[in-house]
Write an enzyme that holds these catalytic residues in place. Structure first.
Site, PDB file in Angstrom:
ATOM      1  N   ASP A   1       2.554  -0.336  11.595  1.00 43.46           N
ATOM      2  CA  ASP A   1       2.515  -1.664  12.220  1.00 43.46           C
ATOM      3  C   ASP A   1       3.760  -2.506  11.949  1.00 43.46           C
ATOM      4  O   ASP A   1       3.691  -3.731  11.893  1.00 43.46           O
ATOM      5  CB  ASP A   1       1.257  -2.420  11.743  1.00 43.46           C
ATOM      6  CG  ASP A   1       1.266  -2.649  10.242  1.00 43.46           C
ATOM      7  OD1 ASP A   1       2.095  -2.040   9.535  1.00 43.46           O
ATOM      8  OD2 ASP A   1       0.437  -3.439   9.756  1.00 43.46           O
TER       9      ASP A   1
ATOM     10  N   GLY B   1       0.834  -1.207   0.000  1.00 40.51           N
ATOM     11  CA  GLY B   1       0.000   0.000   0.000  1.00 40.51           C
ATOM     12  C   GLY B   1       0.865   1.251   0.000  1.00 40.51           C
ATOM     13  O   GLY B   1       1.849   1.318   0.729  1.00 40.51           O
TER      14      GLY B   1
ATOM     15  N   ARG C   1      -5.311  -1.725   9.012  1.00 39.34           N
ATOM     16  CA  ARG C   1      -5.249  -3.191   8.854  1.00 39.34           C
ATOM     17  C   ARG C   1      -5.546  -3.876  10.180  1.00 39.34           C
ATOM     18  O   ARG C   1      -6.624  -3.622  10.734  1.00 39.34           O
ATOM     19  CB  ARG C   1      -3.888  -3.608   8.302  1.00 39.34           C
ATOM     20  CG  ARG C   1      -3.917  -4.916   7.549  1.00 39.34           C
ATOM     21  CD  ARG C   1      -2.568  -5.273   7.001  1.00 39.34           C
ATOM     22  NE  ARG C   1      -2.226  -4.487   5.827  1.00 39.34           N
ATOM     23  CZ  ARG C   1      -2.604  -4.792   4.588  1.00 39.34           C
ATOM     24  NH1 ARG C   1      -3.290  -5.880   4.351  1.00 39.34           N
ATOM     25  NH2 ARG C   1      -2.268  -4.034   3.575  1.00 39.34           N
TER      26      ARG C   1
ATOM     27  N   ASP D   1      -0.100   2.375   8.429  1.00 44.52           N
ATOM     28  CA  ASP D   1      -0.583   1.592   9.576  1.00 44.52           C
ATOM     29  C   ASP D   1       0.352   1.676  10.790  1.00 44.52           C
ATOM     30  O   ASP D   1      -0.065   1.367  11.898  1.00 44.52           O
ATOM     31  CB  ASP D   1      -0.736   0.112   9.187  1.00 44.52           C
ATOM     32  CG  ASP D   1      -1.648  -0.082   7.991  1.00 44.52           C
ATOM     33  OD1 ASP D   1      -2.515   0.792   7.767  1.00 44.52           O
ATOM     34  OD2 ASP D   1      -1.508  -1.089   7.275  1.00 44.52           O
TER      35      ASP D   1
ATOM     36  N   THR E   1       4.376   2.737   5.750  1.00 44.06           N
ATOM     37  CA  THR E   1       2.972   2.334   5.727  1.00 44.06           C
ATOM     38  C   THR E   1       2.187   3.238   6.662  1.00 44.06           C
ATOM     39  O   THR E   1       2.694   3.596   7.734  1.00 44.06           O
ATOM     40  CB  THR E   1       2.758   0.854   6.139  1.00 44.06           C
ATOM     41  OG1 THR E   1       1.387   0.669   6.511  1.00 44.06           O
ATOM     42  CG2 THR E   1       3.606   0.430   7.320  1.00 44.06           C
TER      43      THR E   1
ATOM     44  N   ARG F   1       1.085  -5.312  -5.136  1.00 49.08           N
ATOM     45  CA  ARG F   1       1.343  -6.466  -4.258  1.00 49.08           C
ATOM     46  C   ARG F   1       1.505  -7.651  -5.207  1.00 49.08           C
ATOM     47  O   ARG F   1       0.560  -8.033  -5.879  1.00 49.08           O
ATOM     48  CB  ARG F   1       0.171  -6.674  -3.294  1.00 49.08           C
ATOM     49  CG  ARG F   1       0.017  -5.517  -2.302  1.00 49.08           C
ATOM     50  CD  ARG F   1      -1.019  -5.807  -1.253  1.00 49.08           C
ATOM     51  NE  ARG F   1      -1.061  -4.776  -0.238  1.00 49.08           N
ATOM     52  CZ  ARG F   1      -1.943  -3.783  -0.197  1.00 49.08           C
ATOM     53  NH1 ARG F   1      -2.879  -3.701  -1.117  1.00 49.08           N
ATOM     54  NH2 ARG F   1      -1.910  -2.883   0.752  1.00 49.08           N
TER      55      ARG F   1
ATOM     56  N   ASP G   1       5.750  -4.893   5.905  1.00 43.80           N
ATOM     57  CA  ASP G   1       6.226  -6.252   6.185  1.00 43.80           C
ATOM     58  C   ASP G   1       6.312  -7.138   4.940  1.00 43.80           C
ATOM     59  O   ASP G   1       7.273  -7.885   4.762  1.00 43.80           O
ATOM     60  CB  ASP G   1       5.284  -6.923   7.193  1.00 43.80           C
ATOM     61  CG  ASP G   1       5.785  -6.712   8.614  1.00 43.80           C
ATOM     62  OD1 ASP G   1       6.931  -6.249   8.776  1.00 43.80           O
ATOM     63  OD2 ASP G   1       5.017  -7.003   9.545  1.00 43.80           O
TER      64      ASP G   1
HETATM   65  O1  F6P Z   1      -1.554  -1.205   4.653  1.00 42.50           O
HETATM   66  C1  F6P Z   1      -2.121  -0.009   4.235  1.00 42.50           C
HETATM   67  C2  F6P Z   1      -3.601  -0.155   4.030  1.00 42.50           C
HETATM   68  O2  F6P Z   1      -4.105   1.094   3.623  1.00 42.50           O
HETATM   69  C3  F6P Z   1      -4.373  -0.701   5.229  1.00 42.50           C
HETATM   70  O3  F6P Z   1      -4.628   0.295   6.192  1.00 42.50           O
HETATM   71  C4  F6P Z   1      -5.607  -1.228   4.569  1.00 42.50           C
HETATM   72  O4  F6P Z   1      -6.178  -2.274   5.326  1.00 42.50           O
HETATM   73  C5  F6P Z   1      -5.088  -1.751   3.256  1.00 42.50           C
HETATM   74  O5  F6P Z   1      -3.857  -1.093   3.008  1.00 42.50           O
HETATM   75  C6  F6P Z   1      -6.008  -1.534   2.092  1.00 42.50           C
HETATM   76  O6  F6P Z   1      -5.461  -2.157   0.989  1.00 42.50           O
HETATM   77  P1  F6P Z   1      -5.956  -1.927  -0.505  1.00 42.50           P
HETATM   78  O7  F6P Z   1      -5.361  -0.657  -0.997  1.00 42.50           O
HETATM   79  O8  F6P Z   1      -5.451  -3.112  -1.227  1.00 42.50           O
HETATM   80  O9  F6P Z   1      -7.457  -1.839  -0.459  1.00 42.50           O
END
Ligand code: F6P
Length: 332
Positions: free
Chosen positions: A135, A17, A177, A133, A131, A78, A109
């Protein structure tokens, strides 16, 4: 004396992300590379781009004026293919073909797991945590967190204006997340009535119903419930509030808006520092680590170790929220 490996050309990529400040990190990597006499190649679309040889030479023009730009000029993805040995061997082929002596991987991660696999194939790598998050176990701070917090705070402040005017209850879902860092930080900063995080088991009566009742008793006419996406769905929490308290909340899912926008000063500065130290490590012959912040200073932590590290939500922040929000009838 052991000879220090000379890095002549390195690659940089963003993966997972996106987060505000990734561009600042790319710029710092490219400029520091130049400082040490290295060429810098941008790999587009994360690890997938390394498999498909999707690259761009990061010229001075390309990285000009990107310090304050949201998103990532290198795109991100990803990659499922990179999880396979076949994909990684193709990526290794690209590294050889482009003559890359090392790769700086910017992301979370998942990005570092990819970096570890590539390093096992003999490619020197350095990781930079980015990120929204926050995290990542090995680093106190991850690039993008501050910007995302500020975006969420700005949105919730706006929501509060209308909630206050209509004397309503607002239930806001924020990203993060499986972690509650973003929700708790934002909740404290907006003076939320209650914050629900995945790290704390939900006691609906105590954490939501009583908080709203106490806030009402202390004079509040509008209520702000912040829900971390990992703690449950704001839509469901809203429905439960309607049933239990008899008020009709308005639900807002902030979603991807939190990932966009210009990075804050903190994110630009941290990204620049991390980018610099990642390339400096290469220049000094080191690799295989994540550039982390710990108590404000920069540390290099070996990727394998970094991936095993855990970071827990600071529950004292939750205690602060408990003490300050919804004080109840004895407040006066
Ligand atoms: O890891 C970053 C994040 O924005 C999280 O907060 C969220 O759960 C996820 O990515 C959303 O992913 P996507 O952009 O694939 O919907």
């Amino acid at each position: 004396m052991e000879e220090v490996k000379k890095f002549k050309r390195i690659g940089v990529l963003t993966s997972g992300g996106d987060s505000p400040g990734m561009n600042a990190a790319i710029r710092a990597v490219a400029r520091t590379a130049k400082h040490y006499g290295m060429e810098c190649v941008g790999i587009r679309r994360g690890w997938q781009g390394l498999i498909t040889s999707d690259f761009v030479i990061l010229s001075a023009d390309m990285i000009r004026h990107i310090l304050g730009l949201g998103g990532t000029i290198l795109y991100t993805a990803r990659s499922e293919d990179f999880m396979t040995e076949k994909g990684r061997l193709k990526a290794l082929g690209t590294c050889k073909m482009l003559g890359l002596d090392g790769i700086v991987a910017i992301g979370g991660d998942g990005t570092f797991k990819g970096a570890l696999e590539l390093s096992r194939l003999g490619v020197p790598v350095m990781g930079i945590p980015a990120t929204i998050d926050n995290d990542i176990g090995c680093s106190n701070y991850t690039i993008g967190f501050d910007s995302a917090c500020n975006t969420a705070i700005e949105c919730i402040d706006k929501l509060r204006d209308t909630m206050q005017s209509h004397e309503r209850c607002s239930v806001v879902e924020v990203m993060g997340r499986n972690a509650g860092f973003l929700a708790l930080y934002v909740g404290i900063a907006v003076g939320a009535t209650s914050v629900l995080v995945p790290e704390k088991e939900l006691d609906f009566e105590k954490d939501v119903v009583e908080k709203i009742q106490n806030a009402r008793l202390s004079g509040a006419t509008h209520f702000m419930i912040v829900v971390a996406e990992g703690a449950g769905s704001a839509i469901e929490i809203g429905a439960r509030i309607k049933e239990a308290v008899g008020i009709d909340p308005r639900v807002t899912v902030l979603g991807h808006i939190q990932r966009g926008g210009a990075p804050t000063g903190r994110d630009r500065e941290t990204a620049t520092r991390m980018g610099y130290f990642a390339v400096k490590a290469f220049a000094e012959g080191r690799s295989g680590s994540v550039i982390c912040t710990q108590e404000g200073s920069i540390k290099e932590i070996p990727i394998e170790e970094a991936l095993k590290m855990e970071k827990h939500l600071q529950m004292y922040r939750y205690d602060i929220l408990e003490a300050i929000s919804a004080p109840g009838i004895n407040f006066h």
